[in-house]
Design a protein around this motif. Structure first.
Motif, PDB file in Angstrom:
ATOM      1  N   THR A  10     -30.342  26.099  22.874  1.00 22.96           N
ATOM      2  CA  THR A  10     -31.259  26.657  21.827  1.00 22.96           C
ATOM      3  C   THR A  10     -31.811  28.228  22.472  1.00 22.96           C
ATOM      4  O   THR A  10     -31.828  29.053  21.766  1.00 22.96           O
ATOM      5  CB  THR A  10     -32.568  25.946  21.879  1.00 22.96           C
ATOM      6  N   MET A  11     -32.160  28.124  23.631  1.00 25.62           N
ATOM      7  CA  MET A  11     -32.677  29.445  24.456  1.00 25.62           C
ATOM      8  C   MET A  11     -31.729  30.289  24.297  1.00 25.62           C
ATOM      9  O   MET A  11     -31.874  31.671  24.088  1.00 25.62           O
ATOM     10  CB  MET A  11     -33.130  29.037  25.675  1.00 25.62           C
ATOM     11  N   GLN A  12     -30.297  30.187  24.888  1.00 21.92           N
ATOM     12  CA  GLN A  12     -29.238  31.078  24.796  1.00 21.92           C
ATOM     13  C   GLN A  12     -28.906  31.647  23.678  1.00 21.92           C
ATOM     14  O   GLN A  12     -28.566  32.820  23.353  1.00 21.92           O
ATOM     15  CB  GLN A  12     -28.093  30.289  25.737  1.00 21.92           C
ATOM     16  N   SER A  18     -39.962  36.125  24.518  1.00 20.32           N
ATOM     17  CA  SER A  18     -39.275  36.236  25.388  1.00 20.32           C
ATOM     18  C   SER A  18     -38.747  37.559  25.794  1.00 20.32           C
ATOM     19  O   SER A  18     -38.083  37.480  26.995  1.00 20.32           O
ATOM     20  CB  SER A  18     -37.995  35.363  25.283  1.00 20.32           C
ATOM     21  N   THR A  19     -39.124  38.631  25.160  1.00 15.86           N
ATOM     22  CA  THR A  19     -38.556  39.997  25.430  1.00 15.86           C
ATOM     23  C   THR A  19     -39.842  41.060  25.213  1.00 15.86           C
ATOM     24  O   THR A  19     -39.980  41.944  24.533  1.00 15.86           O
ATOM     25  CB  THR A  19     -37.681  40.354  24.215  1.00 15.86           C
ATOM     26  N   PRO A  20     -40.842  40.667  26.111  1.00 18.82           N
ATOM     27  CA  PRO A  20     -42.045  41.704  26.189  1.00 18.82           C
ATOM     28  C   PRO A  20     -41.733  43.174  26.415  1.00 18.82           C
ATOM     29  O   PRO A  20     -42.471  44.104  26.040  1.00 18.82           O
ATOM     30  CB  PRO A  20     -42.889  41.386  27.443  1.00 18.82           C
ATOM     31  N   GLU A  21     -40.657  43.415  27.070  1.00 20.78           N
ATOM     32  CA  GLU A  21     -40.350  44.887  27.402  1.00 20.78           C
ATOM     33  C   GLU A  21     -39.648  45.623  26.250  1.00 20.78           C
ATOM     34  O   GLU A  21     -40.267  46.694  25.824  1.00 20.78           O
ATOM     35  CB  GLU A  21     -39.541  45.181  28.598  1.00 20.78           C
ATOM     36  N   PHE A  22     -39.086  44.718  25.574  1.00 20.73           N
ATOM     37  CA  PHE A  22     -38.362  45.429  24.278  1.00 20.73           C
ATOM     38  C   PHE A  22     -39.618  45.607  23.065  1.00 20.73           C
ATOM     39  O   PHE A  22     -39.533  46.477  22.336  1.00 20.73           O
ATOM     40  CB  PHE A  22     -37.523  44.492  23.683  1.00 20.73           C
ATOM     41  N   GLN A  23     -40.461  44.571  23.202  1.00 18.83           N
ATOM     42  CA  GLN A  23     -41.720  44.973  22.108  1.00 18.83           C
ATOM     43  C   GLN A  23     -42.201  45.709  22.496  1.00 18.83           C
ATOM     44  O   GLN A  23     -42.996  46.453  21.520  1.00 18.83           O
ATOM     45  CB  GLN A  23     -42.253  43.317  22.275  1.00 18.83           C
ATOM     46  N   THR A  28     -26.987  31.033  33.895  1.00 18.19           N
ATOM     47  CA  THR A  28     -26.732  32.145  34.987  1.00 18.19           C
ATOM     48  C   THR A  28     -26.614  33.445  33.913  1.00 18.19           C
ATOM     49  O   THR A  28     -27.178  34.592  34.337  1.00 18.19           O
ATOM     50  CB  THR A  28     -25.710  32.047  35.771  1.00 18.19           C
ATOM     51  N   ILE A  29     -25.688  33.441  33.051  1.00 19.31           N
ATOM     52  CA  ILE A  29     -25.332  34.641  32.053  1.00 19.31           C
ATOM     53  C   ILE A  29     -26.310  35.007  31.393  1.00 19.31           C
ATOM     54  O   ILE A  29     -26.889  36.531  31.189  1.00 19.31           O
ATOM     55  CB  ILE A  29     -24.094  34.310  31.408  1.00 19.31           C
ATOM     56  N   TYR A  30     -27.113  33.952  30.719  1.00 18.57           N
ATOM     57  CA  TYR A  30     -28.454  34.238  30.082  1.00 18.57           C
ATOM     58  C   TYR A  30     -29.435  35.145  30.821  1.00 18.57           C
ATOM     59  O   TYR A  30     -29.930  36.004  30.501  1.00 18.57           O
ATOM     60  CB  TYR A  30     -29.058  33.089  29.618  1.00 18.57           C
ATOM     61  N   TRP A  31     -29.634  34.738  32.133  1.00 18.31           N
ATOM     62  CA  TRP A  31     -30.558  35.128  33.094  1.00 18.31           C
ATOM     63  C   TRP A  31     -30.165  36.658  33.264  1.00 18.31           C
ATOM     64  O   TRP A  31     -31.146  37.369  33.121  1.00 18.31           O
ATOM     65  CB  TRP A  31     -30.742  34.455  34.445  1.00 18.31           C
ATOM     66  N   HIS A  32     -28.879  36.996  33.461  1.00 16.71           N
ATOM     67  CA  HIS A  32     -28.512  38.269  33.677  1.00 16.71           C
ATOM     68  C   HIS A  32     -28.874  39.387  32.560  1.00 16.71           C
ATOM     69  O   HIS A  32     -29.075  40.422  32.641  1.00 16.71           O
ATOM     70  CB  HIS A  32     -27.122  38.277  34.316  1.00 16.71           C
ATOM     71  N   MET A  33     -27.848  38.592  31.509  1.00 16.40           N
ATOM     72  CA  MET A  33     -28.402  39.299  30.268  1.00 16.40           C
ATOM     73  C   MET A  33     -29.700  40.040  29.842  1.00 16.40           C
ATOM     74  O   MET A  33     -30.151  40.734  29.693  1.00 16.40           O
ATOM     75  CB  MET A  33     -27.850  38.703  29.158  1.00 16.40           C
ATOM     76  N   HIS A  34     -30.690  38.859  30.023  1.00 12.78           N
ATOM     77  CA  HIS A  34     -32.332  38.975  29.886  1.00 12.78           C
ATOM     78  C   HIS A  34     -32.799  39.941  30.795  1.00 12.78           C
ATOM     79  O   HIS A  34     -33.398  40.927  30.267  1.00 12.78           O
ATOM     80  CB  HIS A  34     -32.761  37.632  29.829  1.00 12.78           C
ATOM     81  N   ARG A  35     -32.501  39.785  32.061  1.00 11.08           N
ATOM     82  CA  ARG A  35     -33.183  40.858  33.034  1.00 11.08           C
ATOM     83  C   ARG A  35     -32.613  42.222  32.934  1.00 11.08           C
ATOM     84  O   ARG A  35     -33.454  43.258  32.809  1.00 11.08           O
ATOM     85  CB  ARG A  35     -32.718  40.408  34.393  1.00 11.08           C
ATOM     86  N   SER A  36     -31.206  42.327  32.378  1.00 13.00           N
ATOM     87  CA  SER A  36     -30.833  43.877  32.320  1.00 13.00           C
ATOM     88  C   SER A  36     -31.386  44.258  30.970  1.00 13.00           C
ATOM     89  O   SER A  36     -31.492  45.575  31.263  1.00 13.00           O
ATOM     90  CB  SER A  36     -29.275  43.642  32.161  1.00 13.00           C
TER      91      SER A  36
END
Length: 313
Positions: free
Chosen positions: A154-156, A217-222, A291-299
């Motif tokens: 769901t999250m991914q 889940s995306t505070p910097e984009f907001q 792991t891919i989700y974490w890297h994508m989100h962080r980037s």
């Protein structure tokens, strides 16, 4: 003058940046061929979506068997469910039959398929022994699939979809993207007439919650988006320099959004079932895709933080 098949196919692609090669060369062409067939037979897109749900449920049921041919049938059913998922949208555009009910059903369809698949895996694993230990899966199978499905899957998928729409928003503008916000969707829900349909109320209430989860889940984009909105009335007014800078940073992440959607999941599911090691699929979601989700989100958050500091000081 009628468009050729190749012209219709190209028109169905949202952008070269966000399309996955397996969809470009396999799923979309077959989906369009089916869409043209259903259009000639005057079949409504919603009927195709409902068909995909039954195919997905059938796939999940066949996955709970351990014999090869049952699993092959399950793979065929899930593949055709995915074709239907591509077909319904193409058919709606071809025939001008886009409806709110269709949007509700389309969002529900893949959830139905994978719920059936996870349940099938639970029933399959329950009586089996865990690898390397003398312990039966039993309730651990339910826990494994619940974590993989209810948490990771769901999250991914939610974030991968959001990042695709953000990329399209900066690349093509509002008309080329389905980027929405929870406040707008909630306002639509609150202002619905009292006699509005159950479908409308269900859609806008759940869609507002879905958008809110993406935003949380995306505070910097907001923060970046708020600052752009304060300066520019529309994304089309955002300077091309900013849009190009965003695209350069976002484009490398699109391969991760593709990995977090249907195709990689389906391939790993098929391998696990055919080799009779079905537990590798939920483990793949929990370990590799997370792991891919974490890297994508962080980037992505780092990209938005940098752009916000550079252009919105």
């Amino acid at each position: 003058m009628e468009k050729s098949f190749s012209e219709l196919l190209r028109a169905s692609f949202k952008s070269n940046d966000t399309e996955e090669w397996l969809d470009v060369y396999f799923t979309r062409p077959i989906g369009l061929a089916f869409a043209l067939m259903w259009a000639r037979l005057h079949v409504h897109p919603n009927a195709v979506t409902i068909l995909s749900m039954f195919l997905g449920i059938g796939a999940g049921w066949m996955m709970h068997y351990t014999d090869l041919w049952s699993n092959v049938i399950g793979i065929v059913l899930l593949t055709f469910a995915n074709f239907c998922d591509s077909t319904d949208g193409q058919l709606a555009r071809l025939t001008g039959q886009k409806t709110l009910v269709g949007r509700v059903l389309d969002g529900l369809a893949s959830d139905v398929w994978f719920t059936a698949v996870y349940l099938g895996l639970v029933f399959r694993l329950w009586p089996q022994q865990m690898p390397l230990v003398d312990i039966q899966w039993g309730p651990w199978a339910l826990l494994l699939c619940a974590v993989a499905g209810l948490v990771c899957h769901t999250m991914q998928c939610r974030l991968a979809d959001y990042y695709r729409q953000i990329h399209l928003y900066f690349l093509l503008g509002k008309s080329g993207s389905e980027l929405d916000d929870s406040a707008t969707q909630r306002a639509i829900y609150d202002n619905l007439p009292k006699d509005s349909s159950l479908w409308a109320r269900m859609f806008y209430m759940n869609y507002a919650k879905y958008c809110a989860a993406q935003e949380k889940s995306t505070p910097e984009f907001q923060a970046f988006r708020r600052n752009l909105r304060a300066r520019y009335a529309d994304v089309s007014e955002v300077p091309q320099e900013i849009r190009d800078d965003f695209r350069r940073g976002s484009l490398p992440l699109m391969k991760y959004t593709n990995l977090l959607t249907h195709n990689s999941r389906a391939i790993m599911l098929y391998i696990g079932c055919l080799l009779n090691i079905p537990y590798i699929y939920p483990l793949f979601e929990i370990v590799v895709l997370s792991t891919i989700y974490w890297h994508m989100h962080r980037s992505h958050e780092a990209l938005c933080r940098r752009l916000n500091a550079h252009y919105c000081r």
